[in-house]
Design a protein around this motif. Structure first.
Motif, PDB file in Angstrom:
ATOM      1  N   GLU A  67       0.534  -1.053  -0.092  1.00 49.61           N
ATOM      2  CA  GLU A  67       0.173   0.039  -0.444  1.00 49.61           C
ATOM      3  C   GLU A  67       0.946   1.071   0.570  1.00 49.61           C
ATOM      4  OE1 GLU A  67      -2.742  -0.190   3.675  1.00 49.61           O
ATOM      5  OE2 GLU A  67      -3.959  -1.891   2.429  1.00 49.61           O
ATOM      6  N   GLU A  96       2.050   1.799  -3.426  1.00 49.25           N
ATOM      7  CA  GLU A  96       1.170   2.373  -4.632  1.00 49.25           C
ATOM      8  C   GLU A  96       1.124   3.880  -4.047  1.00 49.25           C
ATOM      9  OE1 GLU A  96      -0.213   1.027  -6.472  1.00 49.25           O
ATOM     10  OE2 GLU A  96       0.861  -0.929  -7.070  1.00 49.25           O
ATOM     11  N   LYS A  97       1.270   4.327  -3.042  1.00 49.79           N
ATOM     12  CA  LYS A  97       0.783   5.157  -2.217  1.00 49.79           C
ATOM     13  C   LYS A  97       2.022   6.250  -2.545  1.00 49.79           C
ATOM     14  CE  LYS A  97      -0.018   8.220   1.739  1.00 49.79           C
ATOM     15  NZ  LYS A  97      -0.142   8.328   3.353  1.00 49.79           N
ATOM     16  N   SER A 109       4.028  15.984 -11.320  1.00 51.42           N
ATOM     17  CA  SER A 109       3.205  16.810 -12.407  1.00 51.42           C
ATOM     18  C   SER A 109       3.267  18.576 -11.730  1.00 51.42           C
ATOM     19  CB  SER A 109       1.768  16.436 -12.387  1.00 51.42           C
ATOM     20  OG  SER A 109       1.071  17.632 -12.571  1.00 51.42           O
ATOM     21  N   LEU A 119       4.282   5.944  -5.291  1.00 48.95           N
ATOM     22  CA  LEU A 119       4.293   5.699  -6.878  1.00 48.95           C
ATOM     23  C   LEU A 119       2.884   7.077  -6.984  1.00 48.95           C
ATOM     24  CD1 LEU A 119       4.537   2.524  -7.944  1.00 48.95           C
ATOM     25  CD2 LEU A 119       6.405   4.131  -7.830  1.00 48.95           C
ATOM     26  N   SER A 120       2.556   7.045  -5.863  1.00 44.85           N
ATOM     27  CA  SER A 120       0.861   8.038  -6.517  1.00 44.85           C
ATOM     28  C   SER A 120       1.156   9.394  -6.625  1.00 44.85           C
ATOM     29  CB  SER A 120      -0.621   7.907  -5.640  1.00 44.85           C
ATOM     30  OG  SER A 120      -1.657   9.130  -5.899  1.00 44.85           O
ATOM     31  N   GLU A 121       2.256   9.836  -5.137  1.00 42.50           N
ATOM     32  CA  GLU A 121       2.863  10.636  -4.611  1.00 42.50           C
ATOM     33  C   GLU A 121       3.648  11.326  -5.662  1.00 42.50           C
ATOM     34  OE1 GLU A 121       4.020   9.996  -1.176  1.00 42.50           O
ATOM     35  OE2 GLU A 121       2.001  10.127  -0.011  1.00 42.50           O
ATOM     36  N   ASN A 122       4.353  10.650  -6.487  1.00 42.18           N
ATOM     37  CA  ASN A 122       5.352  10.826  -6.883  1.00 42.18           C
ATOM     38  C   ASN A 122       5.010  11.520  -8.435  1.00 42.18           C
ATOM     39  OD1 ASN A 122       8.325  10.543  -5.745  1.00 42.18           O
ATOM     40  ND2 ASN A 122       7.780   8.387  -5.728  1.00 42.18           N
ATOM     41  N   GLU A 123       4.165  10.325  -8.814  1.00 43.02           N
ATOM     42  CA  GLU A 123       3.464  11.478  -9.777  1.00 43.02           C
ATOM     43  C   GLU A 123       2.984  12.625  -9.759  1.00 43.02           C
ATOM     44  OE1 GLU A 123       0.548   8.542 -11.145  1.00 43.02           O
ATOM     45  OE2 GLU A 123       1.543   6.792 -11.671  1.00 43.02           O
ATOM     46  N   ASN A 124       2.878  12.865  -8.764  1.00 43.62           N
ATOM     47  CA  ASN A 124       1.988  14.121  -8.466  1.00 43.62           C
ATOM     48  C   ASN A 124       2.714  15.487  -8.279  1.00 43.62           C
ATOM     49  OD1 ASN A 124      -0.749  13.670  -8.286  1.00 43.62           O
ATOM     50  ND2 ASN A 124      -0.663  12.650  -6.121  1.00 43.62           N
TER      51      ASN A 124
END
Length: 449
Positions: free
Chosen positions: A281, A284-285, A295, A287-292
């Motif tokens: 978990e 995944e979090k 961006s 990876l999501s934060e890295n994407e943000n």
């Protein structure tokens, strides 16, 4: 005569050399009770009364039988041996021997009645030896004793209560009683027309034979040897038992260690599964934060590019101010006065330049503040990215350690067998649940509701 008392010999638990086993069927057993049972019947109530009176625990008697067995003053029991004639005139295989058997049986009928203070627990008439004879084993006791138990063991006291008072050295209670029993046997013999033949002394009579003494001594010696051999064998068995118990205890401890290790591995395995799920978990979090963050970085980069473009535009405008005619102070006319030039040409241009400078200054301040904010935001995101990177590395290390634990559990399952390990794990869980249940506070219920 008085015998040492060999119950195993009397009951033919073993056969001595002078015994003819084929004739043992002609023996007579009058009684054969466990002596320990006799002691319970005779003395348990008295022992309970005695212990109840004792104020000091060290004066209480736990086992009266053992106390008498270890006593130097009294014996557990006494034995008397009675015989008529000898192997020549009363041989067991002869008619005279059968007569002697009948006389001894008749004599034995009233023995206990004559001797109420001598508890007969074993009495046997032997016809499988050379001469018929009878062994009578009894426990002497007295009642209403003023010393010790009110009912206790005492040969001298028992015979005294039956009327035999000690006198001279030769006229002891025992000798008086034995003489009385000889007279009783003599009376029985007379009823069968058998006379007591005195052999020169008052004490040497038909019931006292040196031969019988020698045979009893041989039997006792043989019994003692047998007991000695049995003790050696028993010691060997006890030693083997102790070794087996030690080995069993060692195996139990090893099993307990293995069970503990398996329990710990099982707990760690469950913890590993939970941590793996948590790490998944978190991954995944992250990876999501890295994407943000990527961006946001792209957005910042675009804003910075805009600022660069604004700077370039401003620089181009500065060049325009240098070259464009409308931003140049014109030459004064031929007939234009200085005041008119100032009011109509110079002051409007200066006012226009002031407005431009104000706007440019304000724009520069805004751009400067924006750059500061973007710089702080970029630094903060860089720090966050660094923390997330470190956390990801820690989680990777954790995953590697968890994988090692899983590998250890796999080795254990391959060594002991998956089913056995699983059984131990289940057993460990059951024990832990029981322990938690015991530690859990119990609720008190009002039974009166």
């Amino acid at each position: 005569m008085m015998g040492k008392g060999a119950i195993n010999h009397n009951t033919r638990a073993f056969n001595a050399k002078n015994v003819d086993p084929e004739r043992s069927i002609y023996n007579v057993q009058f009684c054969n009770t466990s002596i320990k049972k006799v002691y319970h019947e005779l003395f348990d109530e008295a022992l309970e009364r005695y212990n109840a009176k004792q104020k000091r625990s060290n004066r209480k008697i736990d086992n009266y039988y053992e106390k008498i067995r270890q006593s130097k003053q009294e014996k557990l029991f006494h034995e008397v041996i009675l015989q008529i004639g000898n192997k020549d005139d009363m041989n067991s295989k002869s008619k005279e021997g059968e007569l002697a058997k009948e006389i001894l049986i008749d004599y034995m009928q009233d023995f206990q009645k004559r001797n109420p203070n001598l508890y007969v627990f074993s009495a046997h008439l032997h016809m499988d030896e050379e001469t018929p004879h009878i062994h009578i084993d009894f426990v002497p006791f007295i009642r209403n004793s003023k010393r010790g138990l009110d009912t206790r063991v005492s040969l001298k006291g028992a015979l005294a209560e039956q009327g035999f008072k000690g006198g001279t050295r030769g006229a002891t209670e025992w000798n008086q009683w034995m003489e009385s029993e000889k007279q009783e046997l003599s009376k029985v013999m007379e009823r069968y027309d058998v006379q007591w033949k005195h052999l020169g002394t008052h004490n040497k009579h038909l019931s006292v034979l040196d031969f019988e003494k020698q045979e009893r001594q041989k039997e006792v010696a043989q019994l003692e040897q047998t007991l000695s051999d049995n003790k050696v064998e028993l010691n060997n068995i006890l030693y083997q038992q102790i070794m087996a118990e030690e080995k069993t205890e060692q195996i139990r401890k090893e099993g307990e260690v293995i069970r503990q290790e398996v329990s710990e591995l099982s707990a760690e395995s469950d913890w590993l599964k939970e941590q793996t799920e948590i790490l998944s978990e978190d991954k995944e979090k992250l990876l999501s934060e890295n994407e943000n963050l990527e961006s946001q970085q792209k957005k910042l980069q675009r804003e910075i590019n805009k600022m660069v473009q604004s700077k370039e535009t401003m620089e181009r405008n500065i060049h325009t101010y240098d070259e464009d005619e409308k931003w140049q102070l014109p030459e004064p006319g031929t007939l234009m006065s200085a005041k008119a030039y100032r009011d109509k040409k110079a002051l409007p241009l200066v006012q226009k330049l002031k407005e431009l400078v104000k706007n440019l200054t304000l724009k520069c301040i805004q751009l400067t503040e924006q750059v500061k904010k973007l710089t702080v935001k970029v630094d903060r995101q860089q720090n966050q990215i660094s923390r997330l990177t470190d956390k990801a590395m820690e989680q990777n290390d954790m995953i590697e350690r968890l994988q090692e634990k899983v590998s250890d559990l796999g080795h254990l399952e391959r060594y002991f067998g998956k089913e056995r390990v699983q059984a131990i794990v289940e057993q460990s869980k059951t024990i832990e649940q029981a322990e938690r249940a015991e530690k859990r506070p119990k609720r008190a219920y009002d039974m009166g509701r």
